[in-house]
Design a protein around this motif. Structure first.
Motif, PDB file in Angstrom:
ATOM      1  N   LEU A   1       0.826  -1.211   0.000  1.00 17.10           N
ATOM      2  CA  LEU A   1       0.000   0.000   0.000  1.00 17.10           C
ATOM      3  C   LEU A   1       0.860   1.261   0.000  1.00 17.10           C
ATOM      4  N   LEU A   2       1.924   1.262   0.789  1.00 16.53           N
ATOM      5  CA  LEU A   2       2.810   2.428   0.827  1.00 16.53           C
ATOM      6  C   LEU A   2       3.558   2.609  -0.487  1.00 16.53           C
ATOM      7  N   GLN A   3       3.881   1.506  -1.140  1.00 21.46           N
ATOM      8  CA  GLN A   3       4.548   1.593  -2.437  1.00 21.46           C
ATOM      9  C   GLN A   3       3.623   2.235  -3.470  1.00 21.46           C
ATOM     10  N   ASP A   4       2.362   1.829  -3.476  1.00 23.33           N
ATOM     11  CA  ASP A   4       1.404   2.445  -4.399  1.00 23.33           C
ATOM     12  C   ASP A   4       1.186   3.909  -4.066  1.00 23.33           C
ATOM     13  N   LEU A   5       1.177   4.240  -2.805  1.00 28.58           N
ATOM     14  CA  LEU A   5       0.998   5.630  -2.398  1.00 28.58           C
ATOM     15  C   LEU A   5       2.210   6.466  -2.792  1.00 28.58           C
ATOM     16  N   ARG A   6       3.382   5.875  -2.716  1.00 27.55           N
ATOM     17  CA  ARG A   6       4.608   6.608  -3.043  1.00 27.55           C
ATOM     18  C   ARG A   6       4.697   6.906  -4.537  1.00 27.55           C
ATOM     19  N   ARG A   7       4.186   6.000  -5.350  1.00 32.13           N
ATOM     20  CA  ARG A   7       4.217   6.233  -6.799  1.00 32.13           C
ATOM     21  C   ARG A   7       3.409   7.455  -7.179  1.00 32.13           C
ATOM     22  N   GLY A   8       2.413   7.758  -6.380  1.00 28.25           N
ATOM     23  CA  GLY A   8       1.654   8.995  -6.550  1.00 28.25           C
ATOM     24  C   GLY A   8       0.983   9.135  -7.892  1.00 28.25           C
ATOM     25  N   TYR A   9       0.051   8.243  -8.191  1.00 26.44           N
ATOM     26  CA  TYR A   9      -0.664   8.325  -9.449  1.00 26.44           C
ATOM     27  C   TYR A   9      -1.490   9.608  -9.545  1.00 26.44           C
ATOM     28  N   VAL A  10      -1.952  10.067  -8.401  1.00 23.01           N
ATOM     29  CA  VAL A  10      -2.774  11.279  -8.356  1.00 23.01           C
ATOM     30  C   VAL A  10      -2.116  12.251  -7.383  1.00 23.01           C
ATOM     31  N   PRO A  11      -1.940  13.524  -7.773  1.00 23.81           N
ATOM     32  CA  PRO A  11      -1.371  14.475  -6.804  1.00 23.81           C
ATOM     33  C   PRO A  11      -2.333  14.668  -5.621  1.00 23.81           C
ATOM     34  N   LEU A  12      -1.783  14.589  -4.420  1.00 26.24           N
ATOM     35  CA  LEU A  12      -2.597  14.668  -3.215  1.00 26.24           C
ATOM     36  C   LEU A  12      -2.172  15.834  -2.353  1.00 26.24           C
ATOM     37  N   LEU A  13      -3.108  16.340  -1.584  1.00 31.43           N
ATOM     38  CA  LEU A  13      -2.776  17.344  -0.577  1.00 31.43           C
ATOM     39  C   LEU A  13      -1.960  16.684   0.532  1.00 31.43           C
ATOM     40  N   PRO A  14      -1.073  17.431   1.182  1.00 34.10           N
ATOM     41  CA  PRO A  14      -0.262  16.826   2.243  1.00 34.10           C
ATOM     42  C   PRO A  14      -1.095  16.229   3.378  1.00 34.10           C
ATOM     43  N   GLN A  15      -2.222  16.868   3.715  1.00 35.01           N
ATOM     44  CA  GLN A  15      -3.060  16.340   4.780  1.00 35.01           C
ATOM     45  C   GLN A  15      -3.679  15.000   4.380  1.00 35.01           C
ATOM     46  N   LEU A  16      -4.120  14.908   3.147  1.00 32.96           N
ATOM     47  CA  LEU A  16      -4.710  13.665   2.670  1.00 32.96           C
ATOM     48  C   LEU A  16      -3.649  12.573   2.575  1.00 32.96           C
ATOM     49  N   ARG A  17      -2.438  12.936   2.180  1.00 32.46           N
ATOM     50  CA  ARG A  17      -1.357  11.955   2.112  1.00 32.46           C
ATOM     51  C   ARG A  17      -1.056  11.394   3.501  1.00 32.46           C
ATOM     52  N   ALA A  18      -1.075  12.248   4.529  1.00 29.14           N
ATOM     53  CA  ALA A  18      -0.819  11.787   5.897  1.00 29.14           C
ATOM     54  C   ALA A  18      -1.909  10.821   6.355  1.00 29.14           C
ATOM     55  N   VAL A  19      -3.138  11.091   5.998  1.00 30.70           N
ATOM     56  CA  VAL A  19      -4.236  10.196   6.359  1.00 30.70           C
ATOM     57  C   VAL A  19      -4.087   8.854   5.632  1.00 30.70           C
ATOM     58  N   LEU A  20      -3.714   8.905   4.368  1.00 28.32           N
ATOM     59  CA  LEU A  20      -3.557   7.670   3.608  1.00 28.32           C
ATOM     60  C   LEU A  20      -2.370   6.837   4.101  1.00 28.32           C
TER      61      LEU A  20
ATOM     62  N   VAL B   1      -3.626   5.064   7.136  1.00 28.60           N
ATOM     63  CA  VAL B   1      -4.504   3.957   6.738  1.00 28.60           C
ATOM     64  C   VAL B   1      -3.675   2.806   6.180  1.00 28.60           C
ATOM     65  N   ALA B   2      -2.618   3.119   5.442  1.00 27.40           N
ATOM     66  CA  ALA B   2      -1.762   2.065   4.886  1.00 27.40           C
ATOM     67  C   ALA B   2      -1.013   1.316   5.982  1.00 27.40           C
ATOM     68  N   LEU B   3      -0.805   1.943   7.122  1.00 26.45           N
ATOM     69  CA  LEU B   3      -0.119   1.295   8.237  1.00 26.45           C
ATOM     70  C   LEU B   3      -1.071   0.520   9.153  1.00 26.45           C
ATOM     71  N   MET B   4      -2.363   0.559   8.887  1.00 23.02           N
ATOM     72  CA  MET B   4      -3.336  -0.165   9.709  1.00 23.02           C
ATOM     73  C   MET B   4      -3.046  -1.672   9.812  1.00 23.02           C
ATOM     74  N   PRO B   5      -2.627  -2.346   8.750  1.00 24.38           N
ATOM     75  CA  PRO B   5      -2.301  -3.768   8.924  1.00 24.38           C
ATOM     76  C   PRO B   5      -1.172  -4.005   9.931  1.00 24.38           C
ATOM     77  N   VAL B   6      -0.201  -3.118   9.997  1.00 21.74           N
ATOM     78  CA  VAL B   6       0.876  -3.269  10.983  1.00 21.74           C
ATOM     79  C   VAL B   6       0.318  -3.073  12.388  1.00 21.74           C
ATOM     80  N   TYR B   7      -0.608  -2.134  12.537  1.00 19.10           N
ATOM     81  CA  TYR B   7      -1.247  -1.958  13.844  1.00 19.10           C
ATOM     82  C   TYR B   7      -2.009  -3.215  14.248  1.00 19.10           C
TER      83      TYR B   7
END
Length: 135
Positions: free
Chosen positions: A71-90, A93-99
């Motif tokens: 999930l973090l790899q897909d987020l890092r590729r950044g297919y869509v430009p995101l706001l910094p706040q939305l990126r932090a939320v995502l 969420v991507a770290l939820m499986p580790v939690y």
């Protein structure tokens, strides 16, 4: 992914046999096994010496860390430009499986099947195999 899970399971079981650390509820398992006095009771007695590392912790960390890294790899590729706040939320969420894997480790200690050393050792083993496979 399947190689990572297989190697985590194999190394966990190999370490359990080599270390042979008693579980925190060791005496209760041995007494219960003697009380049953059958094949199931002997299974409890042999399980009493397989505490380190925790298999639940190693396999949950292996699989769920792998999902988070994907999930973090897909987020890092950044297919869509995101706001910094939305990126932090995502990212959270991507770290939820580790939690969730951390929660599994805490339940192993809470129900008195493993000590914290067993749980941390299992998580480290699962994380190591995942990071080796993911790199």
């Amino acid at each position: 992914f399947l190689f990572t899970v297989a190697m985590t399971g194999f190394s966990t079981n190999l370490l359990k046999l080599l270390v042979a650390m008693p579980r925190p509820n060791h005496f209760a398992l041995v007494l219960y096994g003697a009380y049953l006095n059958d094949a199931k009771g002997r299974g409890y007695e042999s399980s009493a010496w397989k505490s380190f590392p925790s298999g639940h912790c190693s396999l949950s960390m292996c699989t769920l860390l792998y999902v988070s890294l994907l999930l973090l790899q897909d987020l890092r590729r950044g297919y869509v430009p995101l706001l910094p706040q939305l990126r932090a939320v995502l990212v959270s969420v991507a770290l939820m499986p580790v939690y969730l894997a951390l929660w599994v480790a805490s339940t192993r200690c809470w129900d008195y099947w493993h000590s914290p050393v067993d749980a941390v050792g299992g998580m480290a083993l699962g994380a190591a195999w995942t990071l080796l496979a993911f790199i």
